[in-house]
Motif scaffolding. Sequence first.
Motif, short mmCIF file in Angstrom:
data_model
loop_
_atom_site.label_atom_id
_atom_site.label_comp_id
_atom_site.label_asym_id
_atom_site.label_seq_id
_atom_site.Cartn_x
_atom_site.Cartn_y
_atom_site.Cartn_z
N ALA A 47 1.35 1.26 3.78
CA ALA A 47 2.51 1.04 2.92
C ALA A 47 3.51 2.13 2.67
O ALA A 47 4.66 2.05 2.97
N VAL B 233 7.74 1.31 2.26
CA VAL B 233 7.71 0.61 1.06
C VAL B 233 8.20 1.32 -0.17
O VAL B 233 7.84 2.38 -0.22
N SER C 159 6.01 -1.37 -5.40
CA SER C 159 4.48 -1.98 -5.42
C SER C 159 4.10 -2.48 -6.75
O SER C 159 4.29 -1.60 -7.91
N MET D 222 5.94 -4.79 -2.18
CA MET D 222 4.66 -5.37 -2.00
C MET D 222 3.91 -5.90 -3.29
O MET D 222 4.18 -5.24 -4.35
N SER E 84 -0.34 -6.55 -4.84
CA SER E 84 -1.49 -6.82 -4.40
C SER E 84 -2.49 -7.58 -5.55
O SER E 84 -2.16 -7.28 -6.76
N MET F 297 5.42 -8.57 1.42
CA MET F 297 3.92 -8.39 1.58
C MET F 297 3.27 -8.73 0.35
O MET F 297 3.42 -7.98 -0.62
N VAL G 230 -0.14 -3.45 8.36
CA VAL G 230 0.81 -3.32 7.23
C VAL G 230 2.43 -3.38 7.84
O VAL G 230 3.25 -4.07 7.24
#
Length: 579
Positions: free
Chosen positions: A17, A22, A25, A72, A74, A100, A142
Motif C-alpha cells: 500500500a 495509497v 486506509s 483501501m 481492510s 482496494m 497490491v
Amino acid sequence: MAEQKIMLGNEAIARGAYEAGVKVSAAYPGTPSTEISENIVKYDEIYCEWSPNEKVATEVAIGASMSGVRAMASMKHVGLNVASDPLYTASYIGANGGLMMVVADDPGLYSSQNEQDTRCVARAALVPVLEPSDSQEAKDFVKEVFRISEEYDTPVILRTTTRLAHSQGPVTLEERVEPADKPYERNPGKNVMMPGNAIKRHLHVEDRMNRLAEDGCDFAINKAEYKDTSIGFITSGIPYQYVKEVFPEASVLKLGMVHPLPKKLIEEFASKVDKLYIFEELEPVIEEQVKSWGISCIGKGIFTRQGEYSANLLREKVLGEKVEAKPYGDLPARPPILCPGCPHRSTFSVLNKLKIHAAGDIGCYTLGAVAPLNVIDTTVCMGASISTLHGMEKAHGKDYIKNWVAVIGDSTFMHTGVNSLMNMVYNQGTGTVIIMDNSTTGMTGHQDHAATGKTLQGETVPAISIYHLCKAIGVKNVTEVDAFDLAAMEKTIKEEVAKDEVSVIIACAPCALLKGVKFPNKCVALSDKCKKCGMCLKPGCPALTKKEDGTIAIDDTMCNGCGLCKQLCKFDAIDCVAR
C-alpha cells in the motif's frame, strides 16, 4: 542491490500500500487482517484509522477514491458481510482513484464463527478478486490491484487467508510511487446510485467483467507452468505452495486473479494436460465454472470443502499415501481460556451464581460459553447479543427473560451493538444488557476504538462516553459497576433483571494485559486456613490449582491480583499482599 526483508503477509500488504501510493486506509480490527493497519500506521504518508465497523471503513475508502486518491479498506471475511452494502453499490460506481478491499478468509476457523469464501461474495457483487500466494506476491499484488482498479474503473478485492496473513517470507522493498491525484468531476450518473442511473451502470459492470475475463488471459499474475503434462493443477493462493511441494514436476496453472476467471487461458491449459485437478480451499468456485464450460476436472469429489488445505491432503487424495497423524502422547489439552485478572471472569462468575443465561457476542468473553463458567448460550455475530435477547422477549414476553441478559464488549457495542440497543428502546423492549467495558478491542490484540480516546495513530481524542450514549438513546436505567466488585455486581444484576424495561449495566475494569494496567497486589493462598471447598476454583482462573492434599496453590507468576478468588473464599484462606 534492492533491500530485502522477511515480512508477514499482512506486513507485506501494508508495504505494498505504501509503495503503491495509497493515501487513505480504513479498517476495523479482525483476525487475521488486523496487522495490516497496525503496519500501515508506520507510514506517515498514509492516513489510517480504526473505523467503528467495516461498513464505515469501506465508505471512507469509497469517499477517498471518489475524490481521486488511492484508498483501501481492510477486514476479515465476516467483516465483508457488514461491508457488503456499500461494496455491492461501489461495484456499480467504480473507482476514480484506485479502490482496494483487503479481505482475509479463515479456512480452518482459527478465529471465526464461520468459514465463508470471499470469492462467492465477490461473484455476487461483480467485483474482481486477486489472490497472492506468498509475502512477495502480497506486496506486488497490491500494486496490480490499483492498476486494475483504475484501468477498469472498479473496486478490487485482495483475498488472503490466515496462512498467508500470518506466515513470513522474503520481500524485496521498492520506493513509494505516488500517482498524481485524479481530479474530481461532478458526475451524478456515475456516483449517485438511484434506479435510473444504476440500470445504466449495471451494463457497464457486465462489460467490465467480460473485458477482465478476456484481458486476464494475458495478465502476468495468471501464468501456466508447463512441465509433465500427464497431470495438471489449476490452483491459487497458498494451495499453490502445496502443489509445488508435492508435485514439483506437474504442470500448474497458477491464477493470480480468481474472479473473473480467464476462460481462454484455462481452456488452453486443460487441453494440454491429460488429467486436471482443481485445488482450491473452501468452495468450488473455480471448479464449478470450469465444469460449466464442459471441461473435465477433479475437485471437491476428492478434496474437502471444509478447513485448511495441506501438502498431506494432496499426498493422501492424489497419490493414495496414508499420512500418519503426529501423536501428541499424553500432553494435556490446552483449550482457550480467559486470562488471569480478566474482568469478564468476575462478571460471569456472578451470572453463573445467579443461574442467569446470557445471549453472547463476538469477543474474548465468548469463552463464557465453556466450562467452568457456562454462562453464554448464544453467539451469532457482532452486535447480535442485544437483538437476540430482544427477539426472545418479543416472542415469549417479559417474564421469559427474567433469567437472561445480553453481554457485549465495549468495542463490539460501538461496532454494531449500539444499533441493536436503539432498536430495543425504540420498540419498547424489556431486558438487561451488560456492556463489558475493558477499554480496548481485546480479542484482536488491544486496538483502540471510539470510546477509548485514542486513534490508530496514538493521538488523544475525546472518548465517547458509553454511559451517556446509552442515556441519549433513551435508556433510563444505566449503571456503572466495578467488574471486580462481586457484591455490587450481584445486587445490580438482581435489581435490573427484575425491571420491566430496558436497562444497561456497564461492567468497568480494564483488560489485564493492557499496557499501563498495573495490579498493585497479588493473591497468596494460606493453606492452614483452606477448607478445601473449591469455591475459589469455580471461575476457572488458570493461576489457581488444587494440590494433592486438596488445598489451593496460587502461581504468583500468573496471578494479577484481581482479588476475585479472595472475595469468593469465606474462610479468609486467601490474602492480597503488595507486590
